[in-house]
Scaffold this motif. Sequence first.
Motif, short mmCIF file in Angstrom:
data_model
loop_
_atom_site.label_atom_id
_atom_site.label_comp_id
_atom_site.label_asym_id
_atom_site.label_seq_id
_atom_site.Cartn_x
_atom_site.Cartn_y
_atom_site.Cartn_z
N ASP A 1 20.68 27.69 56.10
CA ASP A 1 21.17 28.43 54.94
C ASP A 1 22.65 28.73 55.11
N VAL A 2 23.39 28.62 54.01
CA VAL A 2 24.81 28.93 54.03
C VAL A 2 25.09 29.87 52.86
N LEU A 3 25.66 31.01 53.18
CA LEU A 3 25.92 32.04 52.18
C LEU A 3 27.17 31.69 51.37
N ALA A 4 27.10 31.87 50.06
CA ALA A 4 28.25 31.61 49.19
C ALA A 4 29.40 32.54 49.55
N PRO A 5 30.64 32.06 49.40
CA PRO A 5 31.80 32.87 49.84
C PRO A 5 31.96 34.18 49.08
N TRP A 6 31.39 34.28 47.87
CA TRP A 6 31.57 35.51 47.09
C TRP A 6 30.55 36.59 47.43
N VAL A 7 29.61 36.28 48.33
CA VAL A 7 28.59 37.26 48.70
C VAL A 7 28.98 37.90 50.03
N ALA A 8 28.94 39.22 50.10
CA ALA A 8 29.24 39.93 51.34
C ALA A 8 28.01 39.92 52.24
N SER A 9 28.16 39.40 53.46
CA SER A 9 27.02 39.31 54.38
C SER A 9 26.35 40.65 54.59
N LYS A 10 27.16 41.72 54.67
CA LYS A 10 26.59 43.04 54.95
C LYS A 10 25.72 43.55 53.81
N ASP A 11 25.88 42.93 52.62
CA ASP A 11 25.09 43.37 51.47
C ASP A 11 23.76 42.64 51.37
N VAL A 12 23.53 41.68 52.27
CA VAL A 12 22.29 40.91 52.25
C VAL A 12 21.39 41.38 53.37
N ILE B 1 25.40 33.12 57.29
CA ILE B 1 26.74 32.65 57.67
C ILE B 1 27.35 31.88 56.51
N LYS B 2 28.61 32.15 56.24
CA LYS B 2 29.32 31.48 55.16
C LYS B 2 29.82 30.11 55.61
N HIS B 3 30.10 29.25 54.61
CA HIS B 3 30.51 27.87 54.89
C HIS B 3 31.72 27.81 55.82
N GLU C 1 34.62 26.76 61.02
CA GLU C 1 35.47 27.29 62.10
C GLU C 1 34.75 27.29 63.44
N SER C 2 33.44 27.56 63.42
CA SER C 2 32.68 27.56 64.67
C SER C 2 32.54 26.15 65.23
N PHE C 3 32.33 25.17 64.36
CA PHE C 3 32.29 23.77 64.81
C PHE C 3 33.62 23.39 65.46
N GLU C 4 34.71 23.78 64.81
CA GLU C 4 36.04 23.45 65.34
C GLU C 4 36.27 24.11 66.69
N ASP D 1 23.48 32.01 45.19
CA ASP D 1 24.24 32.69 46.24
C ASP D 1 23.99 32.12 47.63
N LEU D 2 23.05 31.17 47.73
CA LEU D 2 22.68 30.62 49.02
C LEU D 2 22.47 29.12 48.87
N SER D 3 23.09 28.35 49.75
CA SER D 3 22.91 26.90 49.77
C SER D 3 22.11 26.51 51.00
#
Length: 230
Positions: free
Chosen positions: A120-131, A141-143, A148-151, A220-222
Amino acid sequence: GFLPGNSLNILDVGAGLSATLFSLSTLPFQWAYHGISISEPEVRLAKQLIEMHGLSSVQQRTRLVDLTVEQKSFDRPLPPKSFHVMVAIESLSYSQNLTKTLINLAAALKPKGTLIVVDDVLAPWVASKDVDLTASKPSLIKHQEWIESFESAKLTLQEPPRDLGLEYEISSLEPEHSNSNLAHTILKPWFKWYGGVDSEDLISLSRANVIRHTLHSQGDLSYMIFVVSK
């Protein structure tokens, strides 16, 4: 790279009941399967299924030259440069520190080895703390965080990430399943299989799946697949 005739060494990160093992059982060359999971009950069940399907005996296997399933944190050291392929399906988002986990996995990949992540990948407009997905997932985790973690782990994308939710129908739970009593009734037959696990843990997982489905339906989730290599 991998050549037919050698053994393809596969690590299943967050193996669960080792479904990947059974889906790969018809590979036309020699291979080895190693599954790790943070859940002891799932490892126990996976071993029972492996025994049931006759894969625990070397004599009953054909091209599967080695098979191990064990309880292990994703952050514990693995044999360095040992695996040609790693598969992580709906598991890495349970990591408390995604970058640290990916660095650990990358160290165990062979040069030019491949890691396939589906999660699952959270959309950038959703705040993780609100889920709130309760205790079943510490966060979503957002896209950009994935990239950045892969890099940081020196893992390179081999192709553009794909949203599998646009290509396949994602199974869902009906919203009314969030009712605790109904969830308890639905999940009760499974409690005996998960000896030592509080039934509330499974009910929390049911609630989390309802929230997950809601986020998917709202856009909101991909459900993404990343293919990266060392």
